[in-house]
Write an enzyme that holds these catalytic residues in place. Structure first.
Site, PDB file in Angstrom:
ATOM      1  CD  GLU A 292      57.796 -67.141  57.883  1.00 41.96           C
ATOM      2  OE1 GLU A 292      56.870 -66.306  57.842  1.00 41.96           O
ATOM      3  OE2 GLU A 292      58.564 -67.356  56.946  1.00 41.96           O
TER       4      GLU A 292
ATOM      5  CG  ASP B 206      69.330 -76.908  42.959  1.00 40.07           C
ATOM      6  OD1 ASP B 206      69.649 -76.120  43.871  1.00 40.07           O
ATOM      7  OD2 ASP B 206      70.047 -77.131  41.968  1.00 40.07           O
TER       8      ASP B 206
ATOM      9  CG  HIS C 202      54.219 -63.640  61.608  1.00 39.00           C
ATOM     10  ND1 HIS C 202      53.091 -63.640  60.825  1.00 39.00           N
ATOM     11  CD2 HIS C 202      55.193 -64.243  60.862  1.00 39.00           C
ATOM     12  CE1 HIS C 202      53.362 -64.196  59.650  1.00 39.00           C
ATOM     13  NE2 HIS C 202      54.627 -64.573  59.648  1.00 39.00           N
TER      14      HIS C 202
END
Length: 705
Positions: free
Chosen positions: A381, A580, A671
């Site tokens: 991202e 994990d 973004h």
């Protein structure tokens, strides 16, 4: 047949065929043009109690199984045909290997000398290209492999993983003799599995592996149901016991359940390829290869067979599948070897790169983490690290970040069903009277585990028995699962009140408010007006108002996680540090809070009630993750709480950076500019209602520092 270019496979057996033999026949059928099943019992290989006369066999049933599985030849000679009167020639092993095989206890002294002789005669009759053995038949394949090597015989010896029942118990004709001892006998495999798991987690000391194995079988041994003869870690070539694992090994265990002598072994590099359901037609490879018969892809016309034994064959399959696309395998190529990832993944073919960046610098004043850190984050991202780094800079210029791990434990439970509510009440009372024993069983399963609390809950006639444990610097999931499994087995076997057990209770990797676990962490900073306004073009009042308002809206809609996007940063940190990823759903709750201090500064904090991370075991042992953890001095024992504090500080910086971008209406523009993999697209500047103070958007949101 060899002259015609046809390959011949040989499956030797003593008869009384079971699922293990069937897996060998199926493997031979797949690999060879002609398959011979040889069922022969040599009376000379039996002596003493339970000898030749007592050996189970059913020739008619064996013939039916051979026909069903497509055997081309069933060779079933009489003893007199193989060993006629005045037979005086033998082929046998000598030297240390003989004693090594006998020392394992896997064969009676009288059985070993004839194995090579019988194998030689079968080879002469059949002329096989390949002979197939099961892993658990150690005396057979070790003796034949050495004979083939020493005598330069033109036959390949293939050893396949042991065929196992659904609970892991090795298939064998003698299992029929176990009777009521069958449920306890599976403890042998559990012991081997515990040692193999420890080896996968990085333990190389044979004494440690033995300790883990004995802990896994402790309940059955203490109760007298299983009489343990030995557990050994053996060099795979010499069968000599080893003290430290440096080369491939066998894990071997021998015991008695009732009157039946049991023996089992695993080769850790072949384990994870086993577990066969005795009630199905599936063999080892079919279970673990999702069907090792060929599945034809209509679009690509490629026979899809995922090899369990060959890395090169799996890579070859990928290249075939990519042929029609114009893409290459090369982007998946990795410096990791298959041996590096054993215990982390099966059917290894390469690695998928996740871009890695640095967040920071970040100044932390914590109980465990103190100093200035550059923190690795792995993400796809764009904008994430820029925003987090800007938040870190705001905190640094305001005086840094304070952190605290205020609790740390792991939960695991077993669900025990009784016949009535009265039975549930009596079961809880029975357990409470024996909590010292329960603690001892759990703690004995791992030297890293402690039991802080035992608790009980009920659902209908089910009792949920929970262990609240400490797990050192390991994340702890497998460790506590093993402990609660041993406890569940003890309670079920000895209370006389349990009708069914379900272990572990499937609470893991879900956001269950009443079952929070892991590390509880807080990160706190005190922001100054001049710093925030200079760097973000918003004031403290705007920042505080935004935080209060989004928390109200999230609470209205029932969200337990009152933050902007804390799990976004958590995911990037989990990926970077080999944690994990499946725990993100359970760890996603984070509560951001703020309040003005008398000085006029704004205190902002994030509380993470569930952060399940570790610095030993699991993925942390892979080279890349050892490196990323070492960048922040968090690899190895004694570092898990430090890692948790660093992660909380980074996530607080991310919340501040993102909140500032939202308040200044720069979030979308950032973004568009840095994200979506379009860094060079022309992006129109969005209106910013906040007062500029001399810095451009390129110096703030768009910049990682």
């Amino acid at each position: 047949m060899r002259l015609r270019g046809r390959s011949i496979g040989l499956v030797p057996a003593k008869g009384a065929l079971h699922g293990g033999h069937e897996s060998l026949m199926k493997a031979a059928r797949r690999e060879c043009d002609v398959v011979v099943l040889a069922t022969f019992i040599d009376p000379a290989q039996f002596s003493g109690e339970g000898g030749f006369e007592g050996y189970l066999r059913d020739e008619q049933r064996d013939a039916e199984i051979a026909a069903r599985l497509g055997m081309d030849v069933l060779l079933a000679p009489e003893a007199a045909e193989i060993s006629p009167d005045r037979f005086a020639t033998t082929v046998g092993l000598g030297g240390p290997l003989v004693e090594a095989i006998r020392r394992t206890g896997s064969t009676d002294d009288g059985q070993l000398p004839g194995k090579c002789t019988i194998a030689t005669k079968l080879f002469d009759i059949v002329q096989p290209d390949v002979v197939f053995f099961e892993e658990k038949d150690l005396p057979d394949w070790v003796a034949v492999k050495r004979m083939v090597r020493d005598l330069n015989l033109a036959v390949s010896v293939k050893v396949l993983p042991t065929a196992r029942e659904s609970d892991g118990f090795a298939m064998s004709s003698r299992n029929l003799c176990l009777g009521d001892h069958r449920p306890q006998a599976v403890a042998l495999y559990r012991a081997l599995r515990a040692a193999a798991d420890s080896l996968s987690d990085g333990a190389t000391d044979a004494a440690v592996l033995r300790e883990r194995a004995l802990a896994a079988i402790a309940v059955e041994v203490l109760s007298g149901d299983v009489e343990l003869d030995y557990f050994e870690v053996l060099d795979i070539e010499t069968l000599e016991p080893v003290e430290t694992v440096a080369n491939p090994v066998l894990l071997a265990i021998g015991a008695r359940a009732g009157a039946v002598a049991l023996f089992d072994i695993i080769r850790p590099e072949l384990e994870n390829q086993t577990c066969v359901d005795a009630g199905t037609e599936k063999d080892l490879s079919e279970v673990d290869q999702a069907g090792n018969h060929a599945h034809r892809c209509a679009e690509s016309s490629v026979d899809i067979v995922v090899s369990r034994h060959s890395f090169d064959e799996r890579v070859g399959l990928i290249k075939q599948l990519l042929d029609r696309t114009g893409e290459s395998y090369e982007p998946l190529r990795s410096e990791l070897a298959e041996s590096d990832v054993r215990g982390n993944i099966e059917n290894f073919v390469g690695a998928v790169p996740i871009p890695l960046g640095l967040c920071g610098p970040l100044e932390i004043r914590g109980r465990e983490a103190r100093g200035t850190f550059a923190v690795p984050m792995a993400t796809l991202e764009g904008t994430l690290l820029a925003s987090y780094s800007r938040g870190a800079k705001v905190m640094n210029r305001s005086g840094g970040c304070e952190t605290l791990v205020y609790d740390d434990y792991f939960l695991r439970a077993t669900q025990l069903t009784t016949d009535s509510l009265d039975g549930s009440a009596r079961l809880i009372a029975w357990c409470r009277e024996r909590e010292d024993v329960i603690r001892e069983i759990a703690v004995g399963s791992s030297r890293h585990l402690g039991v802080a609390e035992i608790s009980y809950d009920c659902a209908g006639t089910s009792v949920i028995l929970s262990l609240r444990c400490t797990t050192g610097d390991a994340m702890g999931s497998n460790m506590v699962s093993k402990a609660v499994s041993l406890v569940s087995n003890y309670v079920t076997k000895n209370s006389g009140l349990v009708r069914e057990e379900f272990v572990p209770y499937p609470e893991d990797k879900k956001n269950i408010p009443a079952r929070k676990k892991g590390k509880k962490v807080i990160a706190r900073t005190v922001l100054k007006e001049d710093v925030v306004r200079t760097m973000t073009r918003v004031g403290l009042d705007q920042l505080a108002s935004y935080i209060r308002n989004y928390k109200n809206a999230l609470a209205l809609h029932g969200s337990p996680s009152l933050n902007i996007h804390a799990v976004n940063g958590m995911a990037a940190l989990f990926q970077a540090f080999g944690q994990d990823m499946a725990y993100l759903g359970e760890c996603s709750q984070g509560v951001v809070d703020c309040q003005f201090l008398p000085s006029g500064d704004l205190e902002v904090s994030i509380t993470l009630p569930t952060l399940i991370v570790g610095t030993v075991g699991g993925g942390t042992g892979l080279p890349a993750f050892r490196t990323t953890l070492s960048i922040v001095d968090c690899y190895g024992a004694g570092k898990a709480k430090k890692l948790a504090e660093i992660m909380a500080a980074v996530m607080l910086g991310g919340e501040i950076g993102c909140a500032a971008a939202q308040c200044s209406n720069e979030f979308v523009a950032a973004h568009e500019s840095l994200g979506k993999n379009r860094p060079f697209d022309a992006v129109p500047q969005l209106a910013r209602p906040r007062l500029p103070v001399g810095e451009s958007i390129d110096d703030t949101v768009m910049s990682p520092a």
